[in-house]
Design an enzyme around this catalytic site. Structure first.
Site, short mmCIF file in Angstrom:
data_model
loop_
_atom_site.label_atom_id
_atom_site.label_comp_id
_atom_site.label_asym_id
_atom_site.label_seq_id
_atom_site.Cartn_x
_atom_site.Cartn_y
_atom_site.Cartn_z
N GLY A 1 -7.47 3.58 11.25
CA GLY A 1 -8.12 2.34 10.88
C GLY A 1 -8.13 2.03 9.40
O GLY A 1 -8.78 1.08 8.96
N THR A 2 -7.38 2.82 8.62
CA THR A 2 -7.38 2.62 7.17
C THR A 2 -6.91 1.22 6.79
O THR A 2 -7.55 0.52 6.00
CB THR A 2 -6.47 3.67 6.49
OG1 THR A 2 -6.99 4.97 6.78
CG2 THR A 2 -6.44 3.47 4.99
N GLY A 3 -5.77 0.79 7.34
CA GLY A 3 -5.23 -0.51 6.97
C GLY A 3 -6.13 -1.65 7.40
O GLY A 3 -6.36 -2.61 6.66
N CYS A 4 -6.67 -1.56 8.63
CA CYS A 4 -7.58 -2.60 9.12
C CYS A 4 -8.82 -2.70 8.23
O CYS A 4 -9.25 -3.80 7.85
CB CYS A 4 -8.03 -2.28 10.54
SG CYS A 4 -6.70 -2.05 11.74
N LYS B 1 0.84 -1.20 0.00
CA LYS B 1 0.00 0.00 0.00
C LYS B 1 0.88 1.25 0.00
O LYS B 1 1.81 1.37 0.79
CB LYS B 1 -0.92 -0.01 1.22
CG LYS B 1 -1.86 -1.22 1.25
CD LYS B 1 -2.63 -1.32 2.55
CE LYS B 1 -1.72 -1.57 3.73
NZ LYS B 1 -2.47 -1.84 4.98
N THR C 1 -7.65 9.26 9.16
CA THR C 1 -7.30 8.01 8.48
C THR C 1 -7.07 6.87 9.47
O THR C 1 -6.46 5.86 9.12
CB THR C 1 -6.05 8.20 7.61
OG1 THR C 1 -4.98 8.70 8.44
CG2 THR C 1 -6.30 9.16 6.47
#
Length: 473
Positions: free
Chosen positions: A411-414, A378, A409
């Site tokens: 919690g974006t990856g989760c 990412k 942003t």
């Protein structure tokens, strides 16, 4: 009932039974035995052994061409060609309880088979195939025509790959017959699972069961809370195994209380032995003991795992002990279906600098060499467009979205990984699931509403609402 993945065996492979066991673990529902080389008595003995393996896994066992062999070995039915014994003769021999299927190519042949009492029809070849030299290509449009004409189940046959499966299911196939795409795969269990999951696309909501193994975020923006929100709002069923409690808000993490590794295993087994799951998604794992326990569970249950190698919180708190990094490399990455690191995580795992697109591609290849089947690097830390690099089935793909100027942003990856895991569980093949996940997280960032005084969460609700609006006819 003829539904799901229909595996035609290649009986010439030396590890036949091991490959069949793996394919059954992966979700194969019907197995067809055809054998033109062994003497009759050897065929009967092998057929009885294969039937036992299928029935232990809850799968149907079908004999190709030979009703007498089907009767002798206790098979569930027989599959006939147009030039084989008639349906009526096979029925007289096998009785009313066993299944009879027949290969067809046209609407007329399908209607005739139904009228004569066939329990299902095989239709093909859907695509060009190397397994049968005389295969006649009938195509997807013919499948749609036959689906409208008959009520009995249809098994689509010929040249079917994972990425072609969805259009056949959408066109009306109840089952998909494959040989090499599963039986000759490096991992027959995982290959079978990739096909089996795609039949979820026709199930009612909530469809797709996702088990999230991650930490709890008391602020609700990341971790288990973000995962369950994402899966539920997208129409799936979310379950969880909590690896750690955190005291955190938009301003950062105040404290971490990890769960014992053996209790995490208890949570995982409690869910999978009762409710089950279609995919796994991992997040914060914290310690080497937890990493190892989760890697062992992924291997044991043969489920596609979307692994988000969470290392540092948005506010800078460490969420993965340094001693656990090596466990991620050595134990977890080789069990991973899709690895989703950001740039710092990719650098830590593969030991290479990752600061531009070329280096993202190099890192993806390195992580694949380390054992991850597919890799999504990412690019949120780059400047310019939000570009991600997907390495899938040996090919590089770029996923672009406009960069959004916001600090919300958290919690974006989760959320991104949970969306991909949910789309996979609902029947999208890998590339489509990642593309849908990218679209979902982009919309969730675009529509954030400020909460708290620090890095606020993304907008799961609005992104899911917009996703469902797009699906409406």
């Amino acid at each position: 009932m003829i539904e799901g993945l229909y595996l035609i065996l290649d009986t010439d492979v030396p590890d036949l039974e091991q490959r069949l066991k793996a394919a059954l673990r992966g979700g194969t529902r019907i197995v067809q035995y055809r054998d033109k080389n062994r003497p009759p008595e050897q065929q009967r003995q092998l057929a009885m052994q294969l039937r036992r393996l299928c029935h232990e896994a809850g799968a149907l066992f079908i004999i190709n061409d030979h009703p007498q062999l089907a009767l002798e070995c206790g098979a569930d039915g027989v599959h006939l060609g147009q030039d084989d014994l008639s349906i009526n003769a096979a029925r007289q021999l096998l009785g009313p309880q066993r299944l009879i299927g027949i290969s067809t190519r046209t609407v007329e042949e399908a209607l005739k088979a139904e009228a004569l009492g066939a329990d299902y029809i095989g239709l093909g070849s859907m695509y060009p195939t190397s397994s049968k030299d005389d295969a006649v290509l009938v195509g997807v449009e013919r499948l749609r025509q036959v689906r409208k004409a008959v009520r009995i189940p249809i098994v689509a046959i010929g040249g079917i790959t994972r990425d072609r499966a969805g259009e056949l299911i959408d066109a009306g196939a109840d089952s998909l017959a494959v040989i090499s795409a599963v039986f000759h795969a490096d991992d027959p269990a995982l290959a079978a699972r990739e096909f089996a999951l795609q039949f979820n696309r026709r199930r009612p909501f909530p469809r797709g069961r996702v088990l999230s193994i991650a930490g709890s975020d008391s602020g609700g923006g990341a971790g288990i809370q973000a995962d369950l929100k994402t899966t539920t709002l997208l129409g799936g069923y979310g379950a969880c195994a909590i690896t750690a409690l955190t005291a955190q808000s938009t301003l950062g993490v105040r404290g971490i209380h990890p769960a014992p590794a053996d209790f995490i295993v208890e949570q995982i087994s409690a869910v999978l032995e009762d409710i089950g799951a279609d995919t796994l998604k991992t997040g914060m794992l914290f310690s080497p003991e937890i990493v190892t326990a989760v890697a062992d569970a992924i291997r044991q249950y043969t489920l596609p795992a979307v692994v988000d190698p969470v290392m540092v919180a948005k506010g800078g708190a460490t969420l993965l002990e340094q001693a656990a990094v090596e466990a991620v490399r050595e134990r977890l990455v080789p069990e991973t279906y899709l690895l989703t690191p950001n740039l710092p995580e990719a650098e830590t795992l593969c030991g290479l600098a990752v600061r531009n697109i070329d280096e993202m591609e190099r890192a993806a290849n390195r992580l694949h060499e380390m054992g991850a089947r597919h890799v999504l690097v990412k690019g949120g830390h780059l400047e310019g467009d939000a570009l991600d690099v997907l390495l899938a089935d040996g090919e590089i793909h770029h996923l672009r979205a406009p960069r959004i100027d916001t600090r919300n942003t958290h919690g974006t990856g989760c959320t991104y990984a949970a969306a991909i895991a949910t789309f996979l569980a609902q029947g999208l093949p890998l590339r489509e699931a990642v593309q849908a996940g990218k679209k979902f997280i982009t919309r969730a960032i675009e529509t954030t509403i400020p909460l708290g005084s620090g890095h606020g969460p993304v907008n799961h609700w609005q992104a899911a609402w917009d996703h469902h609006l797009e699906l409406r006819p």
